[in-house]
Write an enzyme that holds these catalytic residues in place. Structure first.
Site, PDB file in Angstrom:
ATOM      1  N   HIS A  18       0.848  -1.206   0.000  1.00  0.00           N
ATOM      2  CA  HIS A  18       0.000   0.000   0.000  1.00  0.00           C
ATOM      3  C   HIS A  18       0.882   1.254   0.000  1.00  0.00           C
ATOM      4  CE1 HIS A  18      -3.080  -2.617   2.349  1.00  0.00           C
ATOM      5  NE2 HIS A  18      -3.580  -2.424   1.154  1.00  0.00           N
ATOM      6  N   LYS A  42     -15.806  -7.252   4.625  1.00  0.00           N
ATOM      7  CA  LYS A  42     -14.693  -7.721   5.474  1.00  0.00           C
ATOM      8  C   LYS A  42     -14.976  -7.397   6.935  1.00  0.00           C
ATOM      9  CE  LYS A  42     -11.178  -7.066   1.878  1.00  0.00           C
ATOM     10  NZ  LYS A  42     -10.014  -6.259   1.445  1.00  0.00           N
ATOM     11  N   ARG A  91      -2.100  -5.815  -8.383  1.00  0.00           N
ATOM     12  CA  ARG A  91      -0.991  -6.749  -8.134  1.00  0.00           C
ATOM     13  C   ARG A  91      -0.886  -7.814  -9.208  1.00  0.00           C
ATOM     14  NH1 ARG A  91      -3.134  -8.030  -2.262  1.00  0.00           N
ATOM     15  NH2 ARG A  91      -4.944  -8.031  -3.627  1.00  0.00           N
ATOM     16  N   SER A 129      -3.004  -7.557   3.110  1.00  0.00           N
ATOM     17  CA  SER A 129      -3.237  -7.453   4.556  1.00  0.00           C
ATOM     18  C   SER A 129      -3.580  -8.827   5.138  1.00  0.00           C
ATOM     19  CB  SER A 129      -4.371  -6.469   4.833  1.00  0.00           C
ATOM     20  OG  SER A 129      -4.045  -5.195   4.358  1.00  0.00           O
TER      21      SER A 129
HETATM   22  O1  PNS Z   1      -8.648  -2.440   0.584  1.00  0.00           O
HETATM   23  P1  PNS Z   1      -9.938  -2.920  -0.009  1.00  0.00           P
HETATM   24  O2  PNS Z   1     -10.749  -3.683   1.012  1.00  0.00           O
HETATM   25  O3  PNS Z   1      -9.758  -3.685  -1.290  1.00  0.00           O
HETATM   26  O4  PNS Z   1     -10.776  -1.581  -0.383  1.00  0.00           O
HETATM   27  C1  PNS Z   1     -12.073  -1.687  -0.907  1.00  0.00           C
HETATM   28  C2  PNS Z   1     -12.800  -0.336  -0.783  1.00  0.00           C
HETATM   29  C3  PNS Z   1     -12.811   0.125   0.660  1.00  0.00           C
HETATM   30  C4  PNS Z   1     -12.088   0.694  -1.635  1.00  0.00           C
HETATM   31  C5  PNS Z   1     -14.256  -0.542  -1.303  1.00  0.00           C
HETATM   32  O5  PNS Z   1     -14.877  -1.551  -0.566  1.00  0.00           O
HETATM   33  C6  PNS Z   1     -15.088   0.727  -1.222  1.00  0.00           C
HETATM   34  O6  PNS Z   1     -14.969   1.577  -2.061  1.00  0.00           O
HETATM   35  N1  PNS Z   1     -15.906   0.838  -0.180  1.00  0.00           N
HETATM   36  C7  PNS Z   1     -16.780   1.982   0.025  1.00  0.00           C
HETATM   37  C8  PNS Z   1     -18.237   1.632  -0.338  1.00  0.00           C
HETATM   38  C9  PNS Z   1     -18.485   1.784  -1.826  1.00  0.00           C
HETATM   39  O7  PNS Z   1     -18.271   2.817  -2.400  1.00  0.00           O
HETATM   40  N2  PNS Z   1     -18.986   0.706  -2.473  1.00  0.00           N
HETATM   41  C10 PNS Z   1     -19.302   0.713  -3.869  1.00  0.00           C
HETATM   42  C11 PNS Z   1     -18.108   0.522  -4.786  1.00  0.00           C
HETATM   43  S1  PNS Z   1     -17.794  -1.164  -5.020  1.00  0.00           S
END
Ligand code: PNS
Length: 164
Positions: A18, A42, A91, A129
């Protein structure tokens, strides 16, 4: 034109992968907002306050980086914060499908919002993570996985959890 972007993620906990993406983005754009989100799919190990704190301790000194906790939709947070692009690391090809779906969804919700993908550094393609948590849970060495300044706290928390 001043370009503000958002680097969103769960960061549970932040890894060197990250950090590589965030610092590279900070050299490409004027202002980087690192948004620590709740990912409803998660169950985080660390609280949102802890995750923000880990990131602040790691990249908080870089002048054009701001770390904040975010709630709700990324597309709306980006709009509220004046960010015109989302930066995400890729990745491997296996990341692509989910990332592409998120990018298109976010653009549907906020047509002003682009997504920029940075290819992960080859030394971090295996890293996540979840891997950090799994290795530390079993008492393994995570020195090469997380920033040095948060290593002990992350390791001790995860190790303790594993020993419960
Ligand atoms: O590190 P991650 O878990 O891959 O990040 C995912 C994240 C937090 C970027 C994604 O879950 C997110 O954008 N969450 C906010 C809610 C949202 O906007 N959902 C709709 C888009 S899929």
């Amino acid at each position: 034109m001043h370009k503000t972007v958002i680097c969103p993620g769960s960061f549970d906990p932040v890894t060197l992968g990250h950090i590589d993406i965030i610092t590279r983005a900070s050299r490409m754009f004027d202002e980087i907002i690192v948004g620590v989100f709740v990912n409803s799919e998660k169950h985080p190990t660390f609280t949102i306050e802890e995750r923000v704190d880990f990131l602040k301790r790691t990249v908080g000194d870089i002048p054009n980086i701001k770390v904040i906790a975010c709630d709700g939709l990324l597309a709306e947070c980006a709009r509220d914060l004046g960010a015109t692009a989302v930066v995400r690391g890729l990745r491997a090809v296996s990341d692509f499908e989910y990332e592409f779906q998120m990018a298109l969804t976010n653009r549907k919700l906020n047509p002003e919002l682009d997504t920029v993908f940075l290819a992960s550094d080859s030394s971090f393609t295996y890293l996540s993570s979840s891997i950090v948590k799994n290795v530390a849970h079993h008492g393994g060495d995570i020195t090469n996985f997380v920033p040095a300044c948060i290593h002990d706290e992350v390791f001790n928390r995860l190790k303790t959890k594993g020993n419960k």
